[in-house]
Design an enzyme around this catalytic site. Structure first.
Site, PDB file in Angstrom:
ATOM      1  NE  ARG A  35       0.159   5.411  18.164  1.00 11.49           N
ATOM      2  CZ  ARG A  35      -0.552   5.818  17.117  1.00 11.49           C
ATOM      3  NH1 ARG A  35      -1.829   6.120  17.258  1.00 11.49           N
ATOM      4  NH2 ARG A  35       0.015   5.922  15.937  1.00 11.49           N
ATOM      5  CE  LYS A 188      -6.432   5.359  -2.144  1.00  7.92           C
ATOM      6  NZ  LYS A 188      -7.061   6.613  -1.718  1.00  7.92           N
ATOM      7  N   GLY A 335       0.611   1.656  10.232  1.00  7.88           N
ATOM      8  CA  GLY A 335      -0.455   1.053  11.029  1.00  7.88           C
ATOM      9  C   GLY A 335      -0.708  -0.399  10.681  1.00  7.88           C
ATOM     10  N   GLY A 358       2.189   8.088   9.513  1.00  7.76           N
ATOM     11  CA  GLY A 358       2.460   9.223   8.632  1.00  7.76           C
ATOM     12  C   GLY A 358       3.773   9.916   8.949  1.00  7.76           C
TER      13      GLY A 358
HETATM   14  P1  ADP Z   1       0.470   0.931   6.333  1.00  4.24           P
HETATM   15  O1  ADP Z   1      -0.671   1.335   7.224  1.00  4.24           O
HETATM   16  O2  ADP Z   1       1.259  -0.194   6.917  1.00  4.24           O
HETATM   17  O3  ADP Z   1       1.330   2.101   5.908  1.00  4.24           O
HETATM   18  P2  ADP Z   1      -1.188   1.046   3.968  1.00  4.24           P
HETATM   19  O4  ADP Z   1      -2.179   1.836   4.740  1.00  4.24           O
HETATM   20  O5  ADP Z   1      -0.443   1.725   2.881  1.00  4.24           O
HETATM   21  O6  ADP Z   1      -0.145   0.339   4.965  1.00  4.24           O
HETATM   22  O7  ADP Z   1      -1.917  -0.204   3.277  1.00  4.24           O
HETATM   23  C1  ADP Z   1      -2.436  -1.249   3.996  1.00  4.24           C
HETATM   24  C2  ADP Z   1      -3.635  -1.855   3.324  1.00  4.24           C
HETATM   25  O8  ADP Z   1      -3.371  -2.238   1.996  1.00  4.24           O
HETATM   26  C3  ADP Z   1      -4.066  -3.103   4.051  1.00  4.24           C
HETATM   27  O9  ADP Z   1      -5.314  -2.879   4.667  1.00  4.24           O
HETATM   28  C4  ADP Z   1      -4.156  -4.164   2.954  1.00  4.24           C
HETATM   29  O10 ADP Z   1      -5.290  -4.994   3.045  1.00  4.24           O
HETATM   30  C5  ADP Z   1      -4.201  -3.338   1.701  1.00  4.24           C
HETATM   31  N1  ADP Z   1      -3.714  -4.095   0.545  1.00  4.24           N
HETATM   32  C6  ADP Z   1      -2.477  -4.585   0.323  1.00  4.24           C
HETATM   33  N2  ADP Z   1      -2.421  -5.263  -0.828  1.00  4.24           N
HETATM   34  C7  ADP Z   1      -3.653  -5.220  -1.381  1.00  4.24           C
HETATM   35  C8  ADP Z   1      -4.231  -5.745  -2.575  1.00  4.24           C
HETATM   36  N3  ADP Z   1      -3.509  -6.444  -3.451  1.00  4.24           N
HETATM   37  N4  ADP Z   1      -5.535  -5.474  -2.801  1.00  4.24           N
HETATM   38  C9  ADP Z   1      -6.262  -4.771  -1.932  1.00  4.24           C
HETATM   39  N5  ADP Z   1      -5.775  -4.240  -0.791  1.00  4.24           N
HETATM   40  C10 ADP Z   1      -4.491  -4.476  -0.510  1.00  4.24           C
HETATM   41 MG    MG Z   2      -2.493   2.353   6.759  1.00  2.00          MG
END
Ligand code: ADP
Ligand code: MG
Length: 376
Positions: A35, A188, A335, A358
């Site tokens: 960053r 989620k 992230g 976000g």
């Molecule tokens: P990003 O930060 O890229 O937007 P998110 O914060 O939505 O992604 O989600 C990332 C997290 O989701 C990771 O830490 C990953 O371990 C978790 N994750 C993905 N698939 C699963 C799963 N099947 N069970 C538990 N955790 C999961």
């Molecule tokens: Mg995340």
């Protein structure tokens, strides 16, 4: 949105909002300076082409909630910025402006006026400089004093990073080359449902993975065992039916996350009550790879599994390889997604990596971001 071409900074003091919210090590050293590096082109542009008299950087760090928190001072960032810029950086432990061509003021979130976008606070910020440049795309979805309020009070423009972010995301959202493939994963579905709904009409394929796919499987009355799932949402997403949607056909399961007992690849229909789904399976990776190969534009947010553990990283890394191998225009963000792609060393084969988590999500949801709107 006004850009640096629209703003004369010659001989001026420029207030520059940057995103220096970087991860630190236990002994307070900058762990990942991405960053900070990303802000450097704008700082250099302002000083060199622009002829600015002084660049006054404003940044936030962590969530001090309007109070001084000693561990959240920006001091660790100063030396890193000096190294990258190759010049001294003045640092003040409050909002007084020190001497120097480039200076950094203290964590802007130490001040209660920042997050409530208090007009008096914005006036105080505006009094520090002659004009305002915002390069902090990562906080553009927040209407704060240093991202929105102050912009109304000074001649303003987007910095080079902000401009690059907006141009790239606008291109994939509003003017992409088809076919477009979106890949959405992560923890989620509640945090991604607006994104999925906004993207569906714009894409040819939408590939789902990660724990959020468990909720979709559940909505389709499939067994997901003890997997991470948002049960309450399973009913509300039953309208998420589309022939563009692809969900996992096989998954990696265990009986226990700690011991990885009974690590097995199973067809989705074979998942039973005591299984925990932690990754997409190899057949799903193959299917997703075929979609990705056809794509002229790829948008990816969210890992396909619990990639932090090597046993459950195959899905995410397989998709990363397919995206990297594609000749299409690829944009990724989030992230954990960016961290996962960096683990594979394939980040140079991605067309654009967004610095906003976000903020990127809200942009791709079709929302107007206050920090961008303020730069009109
Ligand atoms: P990003 O930060 O890229 O937007 P998110 O914060 O939505 O992604 O989600 C990332 C997290 O989701 C990771 O830490 C990953 O371990 C978790 N994750 C993905 N698939 C699963 C799963 N099947 N069970 C538990 N955790 C999961
Ligand atoms: Mg995340």
């Amino acid at each position: 949105m006004k850009t640096l071409k629209d703003l004369n900074v010659n001989g001026q003091k420029v207030l520059l909002r940057v995103d220096f919210n970087v991860p630190l090590t236990d002994n307070m050293q900058v762990k990942d300076n991405t960053r900070i590096k990303e802000a450097v082109p704008t700082i250099k542009y302002l000083l060199e082409q622009g002829g600015a008299k002084q660049v006054i950087c404003l940044a936030h760090f962590g969530r001090p909630k309007g109070k001084i928190v000693e561990e959240m001072r920006l001091a660790p960032v100063v030396s890193e910025l000096e190294t990258i810029l190759g010049m001294p950086v003045g640092y003040s432990r409050d909002l007084t402006v020190p001497e120097g061509k480039v200076v950094l003021l203290e964590n802007i979130r130490f001040y209660a006026g920042e997050e409530i976008n208090d007009p008096e606070f914005s006036k105080q910020l505006a009094s520090l400089a002659d004009c305002y440049v915002n390069d902090a795309f990562g906080t553009a979805h927040r209407a704060h004093g240093s991202t929105a309020g102050v912009a109304e009070l000074l001649p303003h423009a987007a910095g080079l990073l902000m401009q690059k972010e907006v141009e790239n995301l606008e291109k994939v959202l509003h003017n992409p080359e088809h076919p477009v493939v979106a890949i959405i994963g992560g923890a989620k579905i509640s945090t991604k449902i607006s994104l999925i709904k906004n993207l569906l009409p714009k894409v040819e394929y939408l590939l789902l993975g990660g724990a959020l796919a468990n909720t979709v499987l559940l909505a389709q009355h499939k067994q997901v065992g003890k997997s991470l799932v948002e049960k309450d949402l399973a009913n509300t997403i039953s309208d998420l039916v589309s022939n563009k949607l692809r969900i996992p056909v096989d998954v990696a399961t265990v009986k226990d996350i700690e011991t990885k007992k009974d690590l097995k690849i199973k067809a989705v229909g074979a998942v039973i009550a005591d299984d925990i789904i932690l990754d997409i399976g190899p057949d799903t990776v193959n299917l997703y790879e075929k979609c990705i190969q056809q794509a002229k534009t790829i948008i990816w947010n969210g890992p396909m599994g619990l990639f932090e553990q090597t046993d459950f990283a195959k899905g995410t890394y397989g998709v990363a390889r397919a995206v990297a191998d594609s000749d299409g225009y690829s944009v990724i963000g989030g992230g954990e997604t960016v961290a996962a792609v960096k683990n594979t060393g394939l980040e140079n084969k991605i067309s654009f990596i967004s610095t906003g988590g976000g903020a990127m999500l809200e942009f791709l949801e079709g929302k107007t971001l206050p920090g961008i709107e303020a730069l009109e």
